[in-house]
Design a protein around this motif. Structure first.
Motif, PDB file in Angstrom:
ATOM      1  N   LEU A 297      45.319  42.282  36.994  1.00 37.71           N
ATOM      2  CA  LEU A 297      44.797  41.422  35.953  1.00 37.71           C
ATOM      3  C   LEU A 297      43.552  41.707  35.390  1.00 37.71           C
ATOM      4  CD1 LEU A 297      45.224  38.007  38.162  1.00 37.71           C
ATOM      5  CD2 LEU A 297      46.689  39.188  36.661  1.00 37.71           C
ATOM      6  N   ALA A 298      43.480  41.344  34.224  1.00 35.29           N
ATOM      7  CA  ALA A 298      42.156  41.584  33.534  1.00 35.29           C
ATOM      8  C   ALA A 298      41.240  40.481  33.183  1.00 35.29           C
ATOM      9  CB  ALA A 298      42.315  42.442  32.077  1.00 35.29           C
ATOM     10  N   LEU A 299      39.995  40.221  33.821  1.00 34.52           N
ATOM     11  CA  LEU A 299      39.403  38.973  33.572  1.00 34.52           C
ATOM     12  C   LEU A 299      37.960  39.033  33.060  1.00 34.52           C
ATOM     13  CD1 LEU A 299      40.785  37.545  37.360  1.00 34.52           C
ATOM     14  CD2 LEU A 299      41.901  37.268  35.114  1.00 34.52           C
ATOM     15  N   PHE A 309      31.250  35.640  37.901  1.00 35.73           N
ATOM     16  CA  PHE A 309      31.651  37.155  38.144  1.00 35.73           C
ATOM     17  C   PHE A 309      31.508  37.463  39.640  1.00 35.73           C
ATOM     18  CE2 PHE A 309      31.278  37.325  33.704  1.00 35.73           C
ATOM     19  CZ  PHE A 309      32.432  38.490  33.587  1.00 35.73           C
ATOM     20  N   LYS A 310      30.696  37.155  40.239  1.00 34.70           N
ATOM     21  CA  LYS A 310      30.477  37.316  41.898  1.00 34.70           C
ATOM     22  C   LYS A 310      31.627  36.927  42.565  1.00 34.70           C
ATOM     23  CE  LYS A 310      27.637  35.241  44.406  1.00 34.70           C
ATOM     24  NZ  LYS A 310      26.641  34.652  45.228  1.00 34.70           N
ATOM     25  N   ASN A 311      32.096  35.595  42.368  1.00 33.76           N
ATOM     26  CA  ASN A 311      33.139  35.106  42.944  1.00 33.76           C
ATOM     27  C   ASN A 311      34.620  35.890  42.869  1.00 33.76           C
ATOM     28  OD1 ASN A 311      31.789  31.743  42.450  1.00 33.76           O
ATOM     29  ND2 ASN A 311      31.268  33.096  44.115  1.00 33.76           N
ATOM     30  N   PHE A 312      34.624  36.191  41.548  1.00 36.28           N
ATOM     31  CA  PHE A 312      35.865  36.821  41.419  1.00 36.28           C
ATOM     32  C   PHE A 312      35.657  38.283  41.724  1.00 36.28           C
ATOM     33  CE2 PHE A 312      36.885  33.984  37.528  1.00 36.28           C
ATOM     34  CZ  PHE A 312      38.034  33.754  37.636  1.00 36.28           C
ATOM     35  N   LEU A 313      35.011  38.957  41.837  1.00 37.18           N
ATOM     36  CA  LEU A 313      34.959  40.344  42.528  1.00 37.18           C
ATOM     37  C   LEU A 313      35.019  40.158  43.916  1.00 37.18           C
ATOM     38  CD1 LEU A 313      31.844  41.604  40.410  1.00 37.18           C
ATOM     39  CD2 LEU A 313      34.252  42.650  40.357  1.00 37.18           C
ATOM     40  N   SER A 315      36.921  38.064  45.415  1.00 33.15           N
ATOM     41  CA  SER A 315      38.087  37.491  45.771  1.00 33.15           C
ATOM     42  C   SER A 315      39.145  38.854  45.784  1.00 33.15           C
ATOM     43  CB  SER A 315      38.574  36.423  44.774  1.00 33.15           C
ATOM     44  OG  SER A 315      38.947  37.084  43.519  1.00 33.15           O
ATOM     45  N   GLY A 316      38.796  39.539  45.051  1.00 34.23           N
ATOM     46  CA  GLY A 316      39.646  40.840  44.941  1.00 34.23           C
ATOM     47  C   GLY A 316      40.753  40.820  43.931  1.00 34.23           C
ATOM     48  N   CYS A 317      40.783  39.641  43.142  1.00 40.53           N
ATOM     49  CA  CYS A 317      41.755  39.509  41.957  1.00 40.53           C
ATOM     50  C   CYS A 317      41.597  40.356  40.860  1.00 40.53           C
ATOM     51  CB  CYS A 317      42.104  38.077  41.990  1.00 40.53           C
ATOM     52  SG  CYS A 317      40.842  37.059  41.000  1.00 40.53           S
ATOM     53  N   MET A 318      40.432  40.438  40.655  1.00 40.91           N
ATOM     54  CA  MET A 318      40.132  41.101  39.415  1.00 40.91           C
ATOM     55  C   MET A 318      40.099  42.686  39.292  1.00 40.91           C
ATOM     56  SD  MET A 318      36.305  40.988  37.469  1.00 40.91           S
ATOM     57  CE  MET A 318      36.314  39.180  36.789  1.00 40.91           C
ATOM     58  N   SER A 319      40.846  43.164  38.609  1.00 41.33           N
ATOM     59  CA  SER A 319      41.357  44.752  38.401  1.00 41.33           C
ATOM     60  C   SER A 319      40.364  45.492  37.385  1.00 41.33           C
ATOM     61  CB  SER A 319      42.580  44.907  38.474  1.00 41.33           C
ATOM     62  OG  SER A 319      43.543  44.723  39.532  1.00 41.33           O
ATOM     63  N   PHE A 320      40.205  44.561  36.366  1.00 38.05           N
ATOM     64  CA  PHE A 320      39.403  44.871  35.245  1.00 38.05           C
ATOM     65  C   PHE A 320      38.502  43.871  34.854  1.00 38.05           C
ATOM     66  CE2 PHE A 320      43.648  47.295  34.899  1.00 38.05           C
ATOM     67  CZ  PHE A 320      43.111  48.393  34.782  1.00 38.05           C
ATOM     68  N   ASN A 321      37.318  44.393  34.743  1.00 43.79           N
ATOM     69  CA  ASN A 321      35.998  43.170  34.390  1.00 43.79           C
ATOM     70  C   ASN A 321      35.818  43.390  32.774  1.00 43.79           C
ATOM     71  OD1 ASN A 321      33.677  42.202  34.083  1.00 43.79           O
ATOM     72  ND2 ASN A 321      32.867  42.906  35.956  1.00 43.79           N
ATOM     73  N   GLN A 322      36.234  42.209  32.230  1.00 43.02           N
ATOM     74  CA  GLN A 322      35.873  42.129  30.799  1.00 43.02           C
ATOM     75  C   GLN A 322      34.848  41.470  30.375  1.00 43.02           C
ATOM     76  OE1 GLN A 322      40.044  40.496  29.899  1.00 43.02           O
ATOM     77  NE2 GLN A 322      40.248  42.163  28.880  1.00 43.02           N
ATOM     78  N   VAL A 323      33.868  41.605  31.169  1.00 42.13           N
ATOM     79  CA  VAL A 323      32.303  40.854  30.776  1.00 42.13           C
ATOM     80  C   VAL A 323      31.865  41.235  29.419  1.00 42.13           C
ATOM     81  CG1 VAL A 323      30.910  42.946  31.842  1.00 42.13           C
ATOM     82  CG2 VAL A 323      29.941  40.807  31.347  1.00 42.13           C
ATOM     83  N   ASP A 324      31.417  40.195  28.586  1.00 43.69           N
ATOM     84  CA  ASP A 324      31.014  40.399  27.264  1.00 43.69           C
ATOM     85  C   ASP A 324      29.438  40.140  27.220  1.00 43.69           C
ATOM     86  OD1 ASP A 324      30.583  40.296  24.422  1.00 43.69           O
ATOM     87  OD2 ASP A 324      32.767  39.184  24.244  1.00 43.69           O
TER      88      ASP A 324
END
Length: 413
Positions: A297-299, A309-313, A315-324
């Motif tokens: 997943l890319a999120l 973002f901290k919470n997603f990281l 959790s382990g579900c974010m494989s690609f970080n799409q911060v803008d």
């Protein structure tokens, strides 16, 4: 070049651009207007700082009103003195007691913060006559960290840990400066906008491949599941087995539907599936990631701040970080999130609400100074004609910008 530059006046500008023929359309935003809430920093020198945050038109004026309030935190400041401890000013703006209730750290006021923050970084680079990427990679780690606000992250990223990441990467960064010769690989988002016909998608795939792109993205999220499945197979068939294909649902599905559809979309072997459900629902993404593994997943396109973002990281579900950087609180928060992502071992592949103008600088910094993997950077061409120094793509690679600043100056139109 290193001169004193004082901000004498700061104000907003509302810039909106209508797209044509289905460009920019996705499952949620069917008739988008690309818009920038611009922050302009006038100075006592012949240079101007330009900052951007991105919206889809309606409400852009509200962000501009918030910019005009927040600039009181930077007016009258000398830019080098301001940036020497910018993290303190950034926190004061993000926690401004008159605005914090409206967030905190999200929505209109956070977009305004992004624009003001980005204008400060742009002016800082221009004051030294350097492109932003060069300014950032030349800065000592301590000076980088001084521009950040790490509050509420102390449980996962302390100041000492941020310094350790940058110091460790600095030992080998010369090895990664080769990318300044090759350029940074891009991927084409524009082959498969949601409203495009199948024939248009086929035509765009061939054009993208002829231009040197080997990675591309298709918009999915149709009410008719069969349409998404058919178009995904179409892209794989035309692009070939060796192409890297991503699928982007733009938050269209609830969890049960996301599980049903993504299970079928796995057949085309997507590199990632992007924003499959509501962007605030960490637990739903965890469940979906577990169901879809090894598909990733890319999120992050619509994640507004470092805490989520901290919470997603975590959790382990974010494989690609799409911060803008034109969605979160600007470059300062982008770098903060990139550091956090580096600690968690998650690559940063930004969403480019800025059309890649600013992010072409930031991915170079992430790779060279933070040792993030250089995967690729999204390319969307629709506003190139409105920028003074538009991104330069050759053979599917972003060429390294050389002009002072962060390439955000818009032409008058």
């Amino acid at each position: 070049m290193n001169q004193t530059v004082t901000i004498t006046k700061a104000y907003s500008s509302d810039s909106q651009f209508k797209l044509k023929d289905g460009a920019g359309s996705d499952a949620i935003h069917t008739t988008p207007i690309y818009a920038y809430a611009v922050c302009k920093l006038q100075t006592d020198r012949n240079i101007e700082g330009i900052g951007l945050s991105f919206t889809l038109g309606v409400g852009n004026n509200l962000v501009c009103q918030a910019i005009d309030y927040l600039v009181r935190h930077v007016e009258g400041k000398e830019i080098n003195e301001l940036m020497a401890n910018f993290g303190k000013t950034y926190k004061a703006m993000s926690d401004d007691p008159n605005f914090r209730w409206l967030g905190p750290h999200k929505g209109v006021v956070h977009l305004a913060l992004a624009s003001v923050t980005n204008a400060c970084y742009d002016l800082w680079a221009k004051s030294k006559g350097l492109p932003l990427w060069k300014l950032l990679i030349d800065l000592p780690p301590k000076d980088i960290v001084n521009t950040l606000d790490l509050s509420y992250l102390e449980d996962v990223l302390t100041r000492e840990e941020a310094l350790e990441i940058l110091n460790k990467a600095s030992e080998t960064k010369k090895n990664r400066e080769q990318i300044l010769k090759t350029g940074y690989k891009g991927y084409d988002t524009s082959i498969g906008w949601f409203s495009y016909s199948d024939d248009k998608v086929k035509e765009n795939i061939r054009k993208a491949m002829d231009a040197g792109f080997t990675a591309m993205k298709l918009k999915v999220g149709s009410a008719d599941i069969k349409r998404d499945i058919r178009r995904a197979h179409l892209v794989r068939e035309v692009a070939g087995d060796k192409a890297t294909i991503m699928l982007d649902a733009n938050q269209q599905w609830n969890l049960p539907k996301a599980i049903e559809i993504c299970t079928q979309l796995k057949e085309i072997n997507p590199y990632w599936i992007e924003e499959p459900t509501h962007p605030d629902d960490v637990e739903a993404h965890v469940k979906l990631a577990n169901k879809l593994a090894p598909i990733k997943l890319a999120l992050g396109e619509h994640v507004p701040n470092k805490i989520i973002f901290k919470n997603f990281l975590q959790s382990g579900c974010m494989s690609f970080n799409q911060v803008d950087a034109v969605r979160v609180g600007g470059i300062s928060e982008f770098i903060t999130i990139s550091l956090m992502s580096k600690k968690f071992g998650v690559p940063v592949v930004p969403h480019v609400g800025d059309m890649g103008q600013i992010h072409q600088h930031l991915v170079l910094f992430n790779h060279i100074s933070m040792d993030h993997e250089a995967i690729f950077l999204e390319h969307i061409p629709h506003l190139q004609q409105y920028f003074k120094n538009p991104v330069n793509i050759k053979g599917g690679y972003y060429q390294v910008p050389q002009e002072p600043g962060m390439s955000a100056d818009l032409l008058k139109y």
